[in-house]
Design an enzyme around this catalytic site. Structure first.
Site, short mmCIF file in Angstrom:
data_model
loop_
_atom_site.label_atom_id
_atom_site.label_comp_id
_atom_site.label_asym_id
_atom_site.label_seq_id
_atom_site.Cartn_x
_atom_site.Cartn_y
_atom_site.Cartn_z
N ARG A 138 0.94 -1.19 -0.05
CA ARG A 138 -0.09 -0.03 -0.01
C ARG A 138 1.00 1.38 0.01
NH1 ARG A 138 -5.23 1.77 -1.01
NH2 ARG A 138 -6.07 2.80 0.74
N THR A 413 -9.04 0.60 -10.15
CA THR A 413 -8.71 -0.64 -9.42
C THR A 413 -9.05 -1.91 -9.99
OG1 THR A 413 -9.20 0.55 -7.46
CG2 THR A 413 -9.02 -1.85 -6.83
N ASN A 433 -6.46 4.39 -6.98
CA ASN A 433 -7.50 4.87 -6.33
C ASN A 433 -8.67 5.36 -7.33
OD1 ASN A 433 -9.28 5.23 -4.32
ND2 ASN A 433 -8.49 7.36 -3.69
N ASP A 455 -7.85 8.19 1.21
CA ASP A 455 -8.51 6.88 2.00
C ASP A 455 -8.14 7.10 3.30
OD1 ASP A 455 -9.72 5.73 -0.16
OD2 ASP A 455 -8.16 4.12 -0.45
N SER A 484 -7.60 0.48 3.70
CA SER A 484 -7.97 0.30 2.38
C SER A 484 -9.13 -0.63 2.50
CB SER A 484 -6.96 -0.43 1.56
OG SER A 484 -7.48 -1.10 0.41
N SER A 485 -9.93 -0.55 1.52
CA SER A 485 -10.95 -1.90 1.52
C SER A 485 -10.48 -3.03 0.85
CB SER A 485 -12.48 -1.29 0.92
OG SER A 485 -12.72 -0.43 1.56
N GLY A 506 -13.84 -1.53 -6.20
CA GLY A 506 -15.23 -1.38 -5.84
C GLY A 506 -15.27 -0.46 -4.63
N GLY A 507 -13.87 0.27 -4.19
CA GLY A 507 -13.86 0.93 -3.15
C GLY A 507 -14.64 0.42 -1.83
O1 DON Z 1 -8.14 1.08 -0.98
C1 DON Z 1 -9.17 1.43 -1.41
O2 DON Z 1 -10.26 0.77 -0.76
C2 DON Z 1 -9.78 2.08 -2.63
N1 DON Z 1 -8.67 3.27 -2.82
C3 DON Z 1 -9.99 1.33 -3.64
C4 DON Z 1 -10.82 2.06 -4.62
C5 DON Z 1 -11.44 1.29 -5.72
O3 DON Z 1 -11.64 0.27 -5.47
C6 DON Z 1 -12.26 2.12 -6.61
N2 DON Z 1 -13.03 1.17 -7.44
N3 DON Z 1 -13.57 0.86 -8.14
#
Ligand code: DON
Length: 606
Positions: A138, A413, A433, A455, A484-485, A506-507
């Site tokens: 990360r 992502t 991101n 984040d 992070s997720s 997917g954040g």
């Molecule tokens: O690390 C994370 O949780 C986010 N920055 C990931 C970003 C993400 O998955 C955007 N997606 N579609």
């Protein structure tokens, strides 16, 4: 004749009608499941498999498997290739997490390897007849960063600065992570593993319809930066068009330096100098020291049992706790009895999701290399206390668990999953991101920078781009990594044999996506392709509502509303590219599945 047949059918129907309810209950799920299992089919291959977010990158990994590389070599080759072919989703300016399992004991594997590999070996977890390990690469906050760095004089978070400025970039980790994995656990020379990415960057890749559309969608952002503009747009304005070629000679030169010099090809020398010139020209915070001192961290995976299976995820700053906690909360609630996508099971799923987000946002952050105390999240006492807060009949409003916001999901992502012919598995999620990160490319080095500083919780109580309202545990601090997720996940059969590798972009919806894929496969018995394709929902406590993909019946939705849920239709969630290993009794080989939600992915057999 016709009369006899219809009488017979009526008799048959009446016969079914008069069966005791138990018999019907035994009959129906099998029929329903059988039909559902056939809705989507995975790709099958006799040996290994790579499921990745873009076809040329999947092919690069599969070619490495064919040449005798293992799952780590293939994942690293695919991930470097994705940095070329999916520049909106991942890249050398980003970071991520890798979770691997390789058969056999570790010492034999590590003989003659670099000193850093001994540390990695010390973090491995034995699972079945092999060893599992996580790598945290990360991005890290620069040494000059401050907790209130993105707060305006009014105290409000400056959303533009935290997402679109040079300062929104944290120190990139992808190169360090992929090189550590490959050096310690790969089989092929680094040059071989990097060759496809170098070739794709130098010779160029055909611009797909999706790539052209995603560039056009990000045109305002990308055209504001002269380097990004010259990389992805014609001099007279429009984005590269479908069928044209995206050539990235500067990126090819950076990848070539990495192939020749390892980490020094990125964190020192010409690549570092290009990045530092950019930082110095404006108000960037990243220094030569930040680059030189960045290290990927080997981490011991977390492990839980779910219905006899071992499920592995990664500790913070990765998002494994959300996945594992959610599975453990749900296990005794017997969702299977209420049935796939019934209002009763969806209600429990949503209530459990809200609880794990409350835990995550209030308590999780980067432990800074210190061991993560999993017990208070995954221990049975902690879980039982949480479970008691679930009301089977009624939605518990967020205000009762807490005290706002919007959620977004970009097309950024990417997740890839690999299985090799010996059963080795890798799940790898990487990101810059947002789509195209902060939009700023490093001149002469040819890659985009992440905007992962967003984040962090820039101010406790205020939501980030994913609507996550996080606390002091995830505050900005020098060297720290934002929570992070991302949740690469591995599943093992009850006998300890390797089974599934999965994960998703997917954040904030990453964890809930992964859990639904696993519930569909492990609990409801859908095949892997159907498990990935099935409609998903998401809830994260704040905002207090359930986002629903298309595909849930109106009756079910009404029943959920009666239980107190606020529902909102949502665009597609996540992209869970997954692989599964078959037993000899099932015919052997492996399955690969790419998520139909992002049509440019590919499952490529070895
Ligand atoms: O690390 C994370 O949780 C986010 N920055 C990931 C970003 C993400 O998955 C955007 N997606 N579609």
């Amino acid at each position: 004749m016709r009369g006899r047949r219809s009488r017979c059918c009526v008799a048959l129907l009446l016969g079914l009608w008069s069966l005791p309810p138990l018999a019907l209950a035994q009959e129906m799920p099998a029929t329903v499941l059988q039909e559902r299992q056939q809705r989507s089919q995975p790709v099958w291959g006799p040996r290994g498999m790579v499921a990745a977010g873009e076809p040329l990158a999947a092919a690069a990994g599969a070619a490495v498997l064919r040449e005798g590389g293992n799952a780590v070599d293939a994942a690293v080759a695919s991930s470097f290739a994705l940095a070329v072919t999916l520049p909106g989703s991942t890249g050398l300016g980003g970071g991520g997490f890798l979770l691997q399992w390789l058969p056999g004991p570790s010492p034999a594997r590590l003989q003659g390897r670099a000193a850093a590999c001994a540390e990695a070996a010390g973090r491995e977890r034995r699972v079945g007849e092999g060893q599992a390990l996580g790598l945290d690469f990360r991005e890290a906050a620069a040494a000059r960063s401050r907790p209130d760095q993105f707060q305006a004089p009014s105290g409000a978070v400056d959303r533009q600065r935290v997402t679109r400025s040079l300062q929104s970039a944290a120190v990139p980790g992808l190169v360090a992570g992929l090189l550590l994995a490959q050096r310690c656990y790969g089989r092929l020379p680094l040059r071989r593993v990097l060759a496809p990415a170098i070739r794709l960057a130098a010779e160029g890749v055909p611009v797909s319809r999706q790539l052209s559309q995603s560039l056009q969608a990000a045109a305002t952002l990308l055209r504001a930066d002269p380097t990004s503009r010259s990389l992805f747009f014609h001099a007279d304005g429009p984005a590269l068009q479908p069928g044209e070629t995206l050539r990235q000679p500067a990126l090819a030169a950076t990848l070539t330096r990495i192939a020749a010099q390892g980490e020094a090809g990125f964190y020192r020398g010409a690549t570092a100098a290009a990045l530092l010139r950019l930082m110095a020209a404006a108000d960037g915070l990243i220094t030569a020291d930040d680059l030189r001192s960045y290290r990927a961290r080997p981490v011991t995976p977390l492990e839980i049992r779910f219905r006899g299976h071992s499920v592995l995820g990664l500790p913070p700053p990765a998002g494994g706790v959300t996945v594992l906690q959610l599975l453990r909360l749900l296990e005794p609630l017997d969702l299977a009895a209420s049935g796939l996508n019934s209002a009763a099971s969806l209600h429990l799923l949503v209530e459990a999701m809200n609880l794990v987000f409350q835990q995550r946002n209030a308590r999780l952050g980067d432990p800074g290399g210190a061991p993560f105390e999993a017990q208070s999240f995954l221990g049975e006492r902690a879980l039982a206390a949480l479970r008691r807060r679930i009301d089977r009949q009624r939605h518990r409003p967020a205000a009762e668990l807490l005290k706002h916001s919007q959620v977004r999901e970009g097309s950024d992502t990417t997740h890839l999953s690999v299985i090799d012919r010996e059963g080795g598995m890798v799940a790898l999620t990487s990101s810059i991101n947002f789509a195209y990160g902060n939009g700023i490319s490093v001149p002469a080095a040819g890659f985009l920078l992440n905007n992962h500083m967003d984040d962090f919780s820039s101010r406790p109580g205020s939501a980030n781009a994913f609507g996550l309202v996080q606390g002091a545990a995830n505050a900005i601090a020098p060297g720290r990594r934002p929570l992070s997720s991302m949740a690469p996940t591995l599943v093992f059969r009850p006998d300890g044999s390797p089974w599934i590798a999965t994960g998703s972009p997917g954040g904030s919806r990453i964890g809930t996506t992964v859990v639904q894929v696993l519930l569909n496969r492990l609990l409801y018995g859908l095949n892997l392709a159907s498990a990935v394709a099935e409609a998903r929902l998401h809830s994260q406590l704040l905002p207090d509502r359930v986002d629903l993909e298309q595909g849930f019946s109106l009756d079910t939705q009404r029943l959920l509303e009666e239980r107190g849920h606020t529902l909102r239709p949502s665009a597609a969630m996540g992209a869970a590219n997954s692989v599964e290993q078959l037993r000899a009794a099932e015919g052997g080989g492996s399955f690969g599945v790419t998520d139909p939600r992002r049509s440019w992915a590919l499952a490529q057999p070895e």
